[in-house]
Design an enzyme around this catalytic site. Structure first.
Site, PDB file in Angstrom:
ATOM      1  N   GLY A  70      18.097  25.252  11.888  1.00 14.27           N
ATOM      2  CA  GLY A  70      19.380  25.345  11.476  1.00 14.27           C
ATOM      3  C   GLY A  70      20.324  24.555  12.570  1.00 14.27           C
ATOM      4  O   GLY A  70      21.401  23.920  12.155  1.00 14.27           O
ATOM      5  N   SER A  71      20.044  24.252  13.673  1.00 13.64           N
ATOM      6  CA  SER A  71      20.896  23.658  14.711  1.00 13.64           C
ATOM      7  C   SER A  71      21.173  22.120  14.251  1.00 13.64           C
ATOM      8  O   SER A  71      22.035  21.480  14.082  1.00 13.64           O
ATOM      9  CB  SER A  71      20.513  23.465  16.095  1.00 13.64           C
ATOM     10  OG  SER A  71      20.615  24.749  16.648  1.00 13.64           O
ATOM     11  N   GLN A 179      21.438  33.468  10.287  1.00 13.48           N
ATOM     12  CA  GLN A 179      21.057  34.987  10.684  1.00 13.48           C
ATOM     13  C   GLN A 179      21.003  35.890   9.375  1.00 13.48           C
ATOM     14  O   GLN A 179      20.840  36.966   9.408  1.00 13.48           O
ATOM     15  CB  GLN A 179      22.102  35.605  11.444  1.00 13.48           C
ATOM     16  CG  GLN A 179      21.775  35.075  12.922  1.00 13.48           C
ATOM     17  CD  GLN A 179      20.472  35.644  13.428  1.00 13.48           C
ATOM     18  OE1 GLN A 179      19.754  36.736  12.987  1.00 13.48           O
ATOM     19  NE2 GLN A 179      19.960  35.061  14.484  1.00 13.48           N
ATOM     20  N   SER A 199      17.352  28.708   8.665  1.00  7.74           N
ATOM     21  CA  SER A 199      15.958  28.366   9.616  1.00  7.74           C
ATOM     22  C   SER A 199      14.908  29.241   9.252  1.00  7.74           C
ATOM     23  O   SER A 199      15.219  30.545   9.291  1.00  7.74           O
ATOM     24  CB  SER A 199      16.577  28.445  11.196  1.00  7.74           C
ATOM     25  OG  SER A 199      15.658  27.913  11.952  1.00  7.74           O
ATOM     26  N   HIS A 201      12.400  30.344  10.998  1.00  4.12           N
ATOM     27  CA  HIS A 201      11.610  31.139  11.954  1.00  4.12           C
ATOM     28  C   HIS A 201      12.629  32.586  12.049  1.00  4.12           C
ATOM     29  O   HIS A 201      12.037  33.465  12.773  1.00  4.12           O
ATOM     30  CB  HIS A 201      11.823  30.608  13.319  1.00  4.12           C
ATOM     31  CG  HIS A 201      12.794  30.227  14.119  1.00  4.12           C
ATOM     32  ND1 HIS A 201      13.469  31.223  15.138  1.00  4.12           N
ATOM     33  CD2 HIS A 201      13.806  29.548  14.070  1.00  4.12           C
ATOM     34  CE1 HIS A 201      14.335  30.793  15.627  1.00  4.12           C
ATOM     35  NE2 HIS A 201      14.812  30.037  14.805  1.00  4.12           N
ATOM     36  N   THR A 237       8.253  11.657   8.988  1.00  7.39           N
ATOM     37  CA  THR A 237       6.916  12.293   8.059  1.00  7.39           C
ATOM     38  C   THR A 237       7.121  13.835   8.190  1.00  7.39           C
ATOM     39  O   THR A 237       7.252  14.694   9.335  1.00  7.39           O
ATOM     40  CB  THR A 237       5.668  11.817   8.665  1.00  7.39           C
ATOM     41  OG1 THR A 237       5.762  10.422   8.740  1.00  7.39           O
ATOM     42  CG2 THR A 237       4.711  12.553   8.051  1.00  7.39           C
ATOM     43  N   CYS A 328      20.857  31.408  22.052  1.00 10.20           N
ATOM     44  CA  CYS A 328      21.320  29.958  22.069  1.00 10.20           C
ATOM     45  C   CYS A 328      22.934  30.132  22.687  1.00 10.20           C
ATOM     46  O   CYS A 328      23.676  30.489  21.885  1.00 10.20           O
ATOM     47  CB  CYS A 328      21.396  29.198  20.851  1.00 10.20           C
ATOM     48  SG  CYS A 328      19.750  29.051  20.026  1.00 10.20           S
TER      49      CYS A 328
END
Length: 387
Positions: A70-71, A179, A199, A201, A237, A328
């Protein structure tokens, strides 16, 4: 132990089905850019990942670009879109509670390029007003970026309303949905945004992979130049195994979402009910409106107890993982939640706050264990305090 993990907004454990797909795919080793058989096998795996991710977002697969998370997606969107106005006094609107990957990127952009940024406030429950966004619009406003759901309070922002306003005035609208994806149904066309970051994860998939939806009417400048991957816009890659894990995580999210959210709503209500009986003055930071908040998030204020101390004690004594805020954070000096600050909490109240975030592996037994552990910890701390 997964049952003692209450920090799902930071990251999620891998779903067993995702683990299985990754381990079963270890023999997919080719470079997706190669024309031979192993390379084409890897390329097909990436196409599968794009299709499953697009299905979760209800987007066209060709409107999705994979990133490291996401960042990176937020950085790329802001830099890649705003670069076309380099040297022009462009104006951007965002909120005071955005993720650092939005706030810091815009801070550097405005400092280096002379652009202007307006940060709209939130109310005492952490919600952004669509009227505040309207009031901030200027003739030179080119972009609005508002997160879909907040990671500390679970507040779901009125992105759809804001998107309608933006589009009616020809302003590009982005939402950081890191989120939200996997926790609530998302249809990018109905939401009305021009771009959306996510994201994997955060939805029981592997770390190091995420993505960016960009409406087909727009094309960004590349953030990473080189080999021409992701249709020439994001070179490097591809991480094939992680993308296969991402595909499965998105497929599983679609299957499990309704059932998981119903269970989490029940767990949240049980947790709040039991927590409120623990200590006088205990309160929830933010809203408990089930229509306007994520079902998995509770931000808790316990008077007289340091959140950091309580989190450390729960971890050391009971093996419970909770958080005192975002994983974060740009506030390194005092380590205070800027989200709670913007909601009007003072330093003492922020230091006495704790974030509990649940997930698909949380159940009633875990809730009881957490509450009993917090009760025991409070007794321990109160015994150490002077009368």
């Amino acid at each position: 132990m997964i049952g003692r993990y209450f920090d799902y907004n930071s990251t999620t454990p891998l779903d067993p089905r995702v683990c299985r797909i990754i381990t079963e795919s270890l023999d997919i080793y080719g470079n997706p850019s190669s024309a031979h058989g192993p390379g084409q096998q890897a390329r097909l795996a990436i196409q599968l990942a794009r299709q499953h991710t697009a299905a979760l977002l209800h987007s066209d697969p060709e409107e999705l670009y994979f990133t490291s998370g996401g960042s990176e997606s937020n950085n790329w969107l802001l830099k890649g879109y705003l670069s076309q106005w380099a040297g022009t006094p462009v104006h951007v609107i965002t909120s005071v509670i955005e993720h650092p990957s939005i706030k810091e990127t815009l801070r550097h952009w405005s400092h280096d390029g002379g652009g202007k940024v307006t940060y709209v406030p939130v109310d005492a429950e952490g919600f952004i007003s669509s009227q505040a966004v309207i009031d901030a619009i200027r003739p030179e406003t080119k972009l609005i970026s508002i997160m879909l759901a907040n990671n500390e309070t679970g507040a779901i922002q009125p992105v759809r309303e804001i998107a309608q306003i933006a589009r009616s005035r020809g302003i590009f609208i982005h939402t950081d949905a890191v989120q939200a994806v996997g926790k609530m149904p998302i249809h990018v066309q109905e939401l009305g945004v021009d771009s959306l970051s996510f994201s994997i994860h955060k939805l029981y998939g592997p770390k190091g992979v995420g993505g960016l939806y960009v409406h087909s009417a727009y094309k960004l400048e590349p953030l990473i130049h080189g080999g021409g991957q992701e249709r020439g816009l994001r070179s490097g890659t591809e991480n094939v195994l992680s993308l296969l894990g991402a595909a499965e995580a998105c497929r599983v999210a679609m299957l499990d979402m309704e059932r998981t959210q119903a269970k989490l709503l029940w767990c949240k209500r049980l947790l709040v009910e039991k927590l409120r009986a623990l200590a006088p003055g205990l309160r929830i930071n933010g809203s408990l409106d089930t229509e306007r908040t994520l079902t998995n998030t509770v931000n808790l204020f316990i008077p007289g107890i340091r959140g950091e101390a309580l989190a450390a004690y729960l971890d050391h004594r009971y093996g419970i993982a909770v958080s005192v805020g975002s994983a974060c954070s740009s506030n390194h000096e005092k380590k205070l939640s800027y989200v709670l600050q913007e909601m009007g909490l003072d330093e003492a109240d922020i230091r006495s706050s704790l974030r509990i975030s649940m997930g698909k592996f949380t159940d009633e037994v875990d809730i009881h264990y957490l509450v009993e552990s917090i009760e025991s910890a409070l007794t321990h701390f109160h015994q150490l305090m002077p009368t």
